[in-house]
Design a protein around this motif. Structure first.
Motif, PDB file in Angstrom:
ATOM      1  N   GLY A  76       0.822  -1.202   0.000  1.00  0.00           N
ATOM      2  CA  GLY A  76       0.000   0.000   0.000  1.00  0.00           C
ATOM      3  C   GLY A  76       0.857   1.254   0.000  1.00  0.00           C
ATOM      4  N   THR A  78       0.656   5.792  -0.063  1.00  0.00           N
ATOM      5  CA  THR A  78      -0.210   6.926   0.255  1.00  0.00           C
ATOM      6  C   THR A  78       0.291   8.180  -0.448  1.00  0.00           C
ATOM      7  N   PHE A  80       0.168  12.297  -0.730  1.00  0.00           N
ATOM      8  CA  PHE A  80      -0.143  13.539  -0.027  1.00  0.00           C
ATOM      9  C   PHE A  80       0.005  14.698  -1.016  1.00  0.00           C
ATOM     10  N   ARG A  83       2.015  17.881   1.050  1.00  0.00           N
ATOM     11  CA  ARG A  83       2.650  17.351   2.256  1.00  0.00           C
ATOM     12  C   ARG A  83       3.389  18.446   3.016  1.00  0.00           C
ATOM     13  N   TYR A 108       5.536   5.117   1.396  1.00  0.00           N
ATOM     14  CA  TYR A 108       5.273   3.771   1.921  1.00  0.00           C
ATOM     15  C   TYR A 108       5.673   3.769   3.389  1.00  0.00           C
ATOM     16  N   ARG A 159       9.771   4.839   6.792  1.00  0.00           N
ATOM     17  CA  ARG A 159       8.981   5.664   5.879  1.00  0.00           C
ATOM     18  C   ARG A 159       9.825   5.916   4.629  1.00  0.00           C
ATOM     19  N   ALA A 203      -7.698  14.395   1.491  1.00  0.00           N
ATOM     20  CA  ALA A 203      -6.412  13.827   1.070  1.00  0.00           C
ATOM     21  C   ALA A 203      -5.257  14.743   1.463  1.00  0.00           C
ATOM     22  N   ASN A 206      -5.030  13.997   5.392  1.00  0.00           N
ATOM     23  CA  ASN A 206      -4.733  12.633   5.858  1.00  0.00           C
ATOM     24  C   ASN A 206      -4.048  11.753   4.823  1.00  0.00           C
ATOM     25  N   GLY A 207      -3.962  12.213   3.584  1.00  0.00           N
ATOM     26  CA  GLY A 207      -3.397  11.389   2.528  1.00  0.00           C
ATOM     27  C   GLY A 207      -4.462  10.536   1.862  1.00  0.00           C
ATOM     28  N   TYR A 208      -4.131  10.029   0.692  1.00  0.00           N
ATOM     29  CA  TYR A 208      -5.037   9.157  -0.059  1.00  0.00           C
ATOM     30  C   TYR A 208      -4.291   7.859  -0.329  1.00  0.00           C
ATOM     31  N   THR A 209      -4.819   6.725   0.153  1.00  0.00           N
ATOM     32  CA  THR A 209      -4.094   5.456   0.098  1.00  0.00           C
ATOM     33  C   THR A 209      -4.594   4.571  -1.035  1.00  0.00           C
TER      34      THR A 209
END
Length: 280
Positions: A76, A78, A80, A83, A108, A159, A203, A206-209
């Motif tokens: 997975g 994500t 941003f 960011r 990641y 990360r 997004a 919190n980000g989009y995964t």
């Protein structure tokens, strides 16, 4: 006769101890081989997963650099869109024009592991695909290589970040008897959903995964250009650029400055490049 019998008994006992020792060695070796046999598939699985993570993020790096591409990550990731937020300042004769730019990332996150092709330097600072070191401050480039990758370790977590940096370029042109200094500032926004939607705002926060196994595609959408101009100067002046208050350099120790004593026009172009990112 008794003495002979005792010798034979001792001899038999000696053979028995030797046989037992040999049997014990064989059993121990068998158990060790069984342990290795049981452990190797786990180790091999970890190595395959680590290689898959590194390969996936390198492919994402290349796709982001080209502004297009398709990657099928086995883990997975994500996105941003904003960011980081930074400030670029164009200083002309002491007057600074502030311009806000953003940094998009694809990340990641997982358990700390050793990745092939990624070399740990210091905590939070890893050089992966170039000489850029992520110190969270000098996130800019004046060379055009505006995509970097690095890994941050904290405790047992890892990360892996692929980051699109702002790009800054300066050119000096002569128009008749005037000097025109053109400053170009370009930054990339990754948009996993329409930018005018509530989902985009979520997004940003919190980000989009994208889940493992999804086919993730990056495609250039559009470039939005904004134009500004500093007041003209009859007697010329000096141009300097700052990023979060730190003066930009063309190389370490050499500040980026343009000085002239002629009639000068300073024009500033800001390009926001939008890349759509979607999965299926």
């Amino acid at each position: 006769m008794r003495k002979g019998r005792r010798g034979k008994t001792a001899h038999r006992l000696g053979l028995s101890v030797a046989v037992q020792t040999a049997a014990l060695i064989v059993i121990t070796a068998s158990l060790a081989a069984l342990a290795v046999a049981l452990w190797r598939p786990w180790e091999a699985g970890q190595q395959v997963q680590a290689g898959g993570i590194a390969n996936t993020m390198r492919n994402i790096h290349e796709a982001l650099l080209r502004r297009e591409g398709t990657v099928q990550p086995q883990v997975g990731i994500t996105v941003f869109p904003h960011r980081e937020i930074h400030k670029v300042e164009v200083e002309w004769n002491g007057n600074r024009m502030p311009i806000m730019v953003s940094v998009s990332t694809i990340e990641y996150r997982g358990v700390k592991t050793r990745l092939p092709g990624v070399y740990y330097l210091e905590k939070g600072q890893v050089d992966v695909l170039g000489t850029y070191i992520a110190d969270r401050r000098r996130n800019y480039t004046t060379t055009g290589a505006d995509v970097v990758s690095y890994v941050e370790y904290e405790g047992n977590e890892m990360r892996y970040v692929v980051k699109a940096l702002p790009y800054v370029a300066v050119s000096v042109d002569r128009i008749y008897h005037d000097v025109a200094i053109n400053v170009l500032i370009r930054y990339v926004v990754l948009a996993p959903v329409p930018m005018n939607s509530q989902e985009f705002l979520r997004a940003v926060q919190n980000g989009y995964t994208f889940g493992a196994g999804q086919m993730v595609t990056l495609r250039m959408n559009n470039t939005y250009r904004f134009y500004m101009q500093q007041p003209e100067a009859v007697g010329g002046g000096t141009l300097r650029l700052y990023f979060d208050g730190v003066q930009l350099e063309t190389e370490p120790g050499r500040a980026l400055e343009v000085t002239t004593n002629e009639h000068t026009i300073v024009r500033v172009f800001v390009d926001m490049v939008v890349l759509n990112v979607w999965g299926r």
